[in-house]
Design a protein around this motif. Structure first.
Motif, PDB file in Angstrom:
ATOM      1  N   SER A   8     -22.519   2.835   1.322  1.00 25.34           N
ATOM      2  CA  SER A   8     -21.745   3.329   2.462  1.00 25.34           C
ATOM      3  C   SER A   8     -20.721   2.282   2.886  1.00 25.34           C
ATOM      4  N   GLY A   9     -21.062   0.985   2.707  1.00 23.54           N
ATOM      5  CA  GLY A   9     -20.078  -0.076   2.980  1.00 23.54           C
ATOM      6  C   GLY A   9     -18.892   0.054   2.062  1.00 23.54           C
ATOM      7  N   ARG A  10     -19.177   0.371   0.792  1.00 22.99           N
ATOM      8  CA  ARG A  10     -18.096   0.496  -0.183  1.00 22.99           C
ATOM      9  C   ARG A  10     -17.194   1.681   0.172  1.00 22.99           C
ATOM     10  N   VAL A  11     -17.830   2.771   0.573  1.00 24.35           N
ATOM     11  CA  VAL A  11     -17.046   3.953   0.930  1.00 24.35           C
ATOM     12  C   VAL A  11     -16.165   3.644   2.143  1.00 24.35           C
ATOM     13  N   GLN A  12     -16.739   2.893   3.114  1.00 24.92           N
ATOM     14  CA  GLN A  12     -15.937   2.538   4.303  1.00 24.92           C
ATOM     15  C   GLN A  12     -14.736   1.676   3.907  1.00 24.92           C
ATOM     16  N   LEU A  13     -14.991   0.733   2.969  1.00 23.10           N
ATOM     17  CA  LEU A  13     -13.895  -0.126   2.508  1.00 23.10           C
ATOM     18  C   LEU A  13     -12.805   0.703   1.844  1.00 23.10           C
ATOM     19  N   GLN A  14     -13.244   1.674   1.030  1.00 22.11           N
ATOM     20  CA  GLN A  14     -12.272   2.548   0.370  1.00 22.11           C
ATOM     21  C   GLN A  14     -11.427   3.270   1.404  1.00 22.11           C
ATOM     22  N   HIS A  15     -12.090   3.748   2.447  1.00 18.83           N
ATOM     23  CA  HIS A  15     -11.359   4.480   3.475  1.00 18.83           C
ATOM     24  C   HIS A  15     -10.373   3.567   4.198  1.00 18.83           C
ATOM     25  N   LEU A  16     -10.792   2.315   4.407  1.00 23.20           N
ATOM     26  CA  LEU A  16      -9.914   1.341   5.052  1.00 23.20           C
ATOM     27  C   LEU A  16      -8.676   1.123   4.183  1.00 23.20           C
ATOM     28  N   ALA A  17      -8.920   0.990   2.850  1.00 25.43           N
ATOM     29  CA  ALA A  17      -7.817   0.734   1.923  1.00 25.43           C
ATOM     30  C   ALA A  17      -6.863   1.927   1.914  1.00 25.43           C
ATOM     31  N   ILE A  18      -7.409   3.134   1.849  1.00 26.75           N
ATOM     32  CA  ILE A  18      -6.545   4.324   1.818  1.00 26.75           C
ATOM     33  C   ILE A  18      -5.780   4.432   3.129  1.00 26.75           C
ATOM     34  N   GLY A  19      -6.485   4.185   4.240  1.00 27.33           N
ATOM     35  CA  GLY A  19      -5.845   4.256   5.554  1.00 27.33           C
ATOM     36  C   GLY A  19      -4.620   3.364   5.628  1.00 27.33           C
ATOM     37  N   SER A  20      -4.703   2.160   5.042  1.00 27.21           N
ATOM     38  CA  SER A  20      -3.562   1.237   5.135  1.00 27.21           C
ATOM     39  C   SER A  20      -2.439   1.665   4.180  1.00 27.21           C
ATOM     40  N   LEU A  21      -2.774   2.382   3.119  1.00 30.67           N
ATOM     41  CA  LEU A  21      -1.747   2.811   2.159  1.00 30.67           C
ATOM     42  C   LEU A  21      -0.880   3.935   2.699  1.00 30.67           C
ATOM     43  N   ILE A  22      -1.413   4.678   3.656  1.00 36.06           N
ATOM     44  CA  ILE A  22      -0.658   5.846   4.118  1.00 36.06           C
ATOM     45  C   ILE A  22      -0.042   5.614   5.493  1.00 36.06           C
ATOM     46  N   GLN A  23       0.002   4.364   5.897  1.00 38.11           N
ATOM     47  CA  GLN A  23       0.583   4.056   7.203  1.00 38.11           C
ATOM     48  C   GLN A  23       2.043   3.631   7.041  1.00 38.11           C
ATOM     49  N   TRP A  24       2.931   4.306   7.780  1.00 34.46           N
ATOM     50  CA  TRP A  24       4.330   3.914   7.673  1.00 34.46           C
ATOM     51  C   TRP A  24       4.541   2.611   8.435  1.00 34.46           C
ATOM     52  N   GLY A  25       5.364   1.711   7.907  1.00 39.17           N
ATOM     53  CA  GLY A  25       5.679   0.462   8.590  1.00 39.17           C
ATOM     54  C   GLY A  25       7.027  -0.034   8.100  1.00 39.17           C
ATOM     55  N   ASP A  26       7.515  -1.125   8.712  1.00 37.55           N
ATOM     56  CA  ASP A  26       8.838  -1.653   8.354  1.00 37.55           C
ATOM     57  C   ASP A  26       8.946  -2.039   6.882  1.00 37.55           C
ATOM     58  N   HIS A  27       7.810  -2.369   6.266  1.00 36.76           N
ATOM     59  CA  HIS A  27       7.842  -2.759   4.849  1.00 36.76           C
ATOM     60  C   HIS A  27       8.310  -1.586   3.973  1.00 36.76           C
ATOM     61  N   LEU A  28       8.294  -0.365   4.537  1.00 35.69           N
ATOM     62  CA  LEU A  28       8.711   0.813   3.773  1.00 35.69           C
ATOM     63  C   LEU A  28      10.127   1.262   4.129  1.00 35.69           C
ATOM     64  N   SER A  29      10.771   0.525   5.019  1.00 35.02           N
ATOM     65  CA  SER A  29      12.104   0.941   5.460  1.00 35.02           C
ATOM     66  C   SER A  29      13.132   0.770   4.344  1.00 35.02           C
ATOM     67  N   VAL A  30      13.981   1.800   4.168  1.00 39.67           N
ATOM     68  CA  VAL A  30      15.094   1.679   3.221  1.00 39.67           C
ATOM     69  C   VAL A  30      16.379   1.324   3.978  1.00 39.67           C
ATOM     70  N   ASP A  31      16.204   1.048   5.282  1.00 40.03           N
ATOM     71  CA  ASP A  31      17.324   0.616   6.119  1.00 40.03           C
ATOM     72  C   ASP A  31      18.381   1.700   6.273  1.00 40.03           C
ATOM     73  N   HIS A  32      17.926   2.932   6.327  1.00 41.55           N
ATOM     74  CA  HIS A  32      18.817   4.074   6.598  1.00 41.55           C
ATOM     75  C   HIS A  32      18.087   4.921   7.637  1.00 41.55           C
TER      76      HIS A  32
END
Ligand SMILES: [Fe+2]
Ligand SMILES: [Fe+2]
Length: 168
Positions: A8-32
């Protein structure tokens, strides 16, 4: 720690990883501003899809979200392709092909959803849950396309902007 706890710890970690992958942030900005706003709206919807999948909500709840996602993505791809054509982006053909491939995947999901009933009792957050194909599609869009192919045209947009503003 029992195997069950470890799992269950592993599953929680997976969810944490996926959660961070689908979060929009400035690192994804194309500056338009237009494109960034469209990406952000799609990522916001992706966060909702993630919740659907994790909570194992049924197909009837997912269907309207997927319809909305398709509407946003179709409009966004058309806008982006128009802009990239206007600035003479050299890699436009490959970029457009990626968009088409994503649209094909989304169409396949919607066709499958049209055949499924609302009585699905698959486990929440698993590969069998009805939300998983949508989740996988969203990761293809976010990790597979935005973080690589969309960010790749950012320097071209910056060059054109500098040229138009007379700072190049
Ligand atoms: Fe794109
Ligand atoms: Fe995009």
């Amino acid at each position: 720690m029992s195997t069950r706890d470890a799992l269950s710890g592993r599953v929680q970690l997976q969810h944490l990883a996926i959660g961070s992958l689908i979060q929009w942030g400035d690192h994804l900005s194309v500056d338009h501003p237009g494109i960034d706003a469209q990406h952000r709206a799609i990522f916001d919807l992706g966060a909702g899809i993630y919740d659907h999948w994790r909570e194992g909500r049924g197909i009837d709840e997912l269907r309207p979200t997927v319809d909305r996602l398709a509407g946003l993505i179709e409009a966004h791809f058309a806008y982006e392709e128009r802009l990239l054509a206007e600035v003479g982006y050299a890699d436009l053909a490959r970029h457009r092909a990626e968009h088409h491939s994503l649209l094909d995947d989304l169409a396949a999901i919607r066709e499958r959803f049209a055949r499924l009933t609302g009585n699905d009792v698959s486990p929440a957050g698993s590969l069998l849950a009805p939300g998983w194909p949508v989740m996988r599609f969203f990761l293809e869009f976010s990790v597979g396309h935005v973080t690589s192919s969309d960010l790749a045209y950012r320097p071209t947009l910056a060059e054109i902007r500098d040229y138009v503003q007379g700072t190049a």
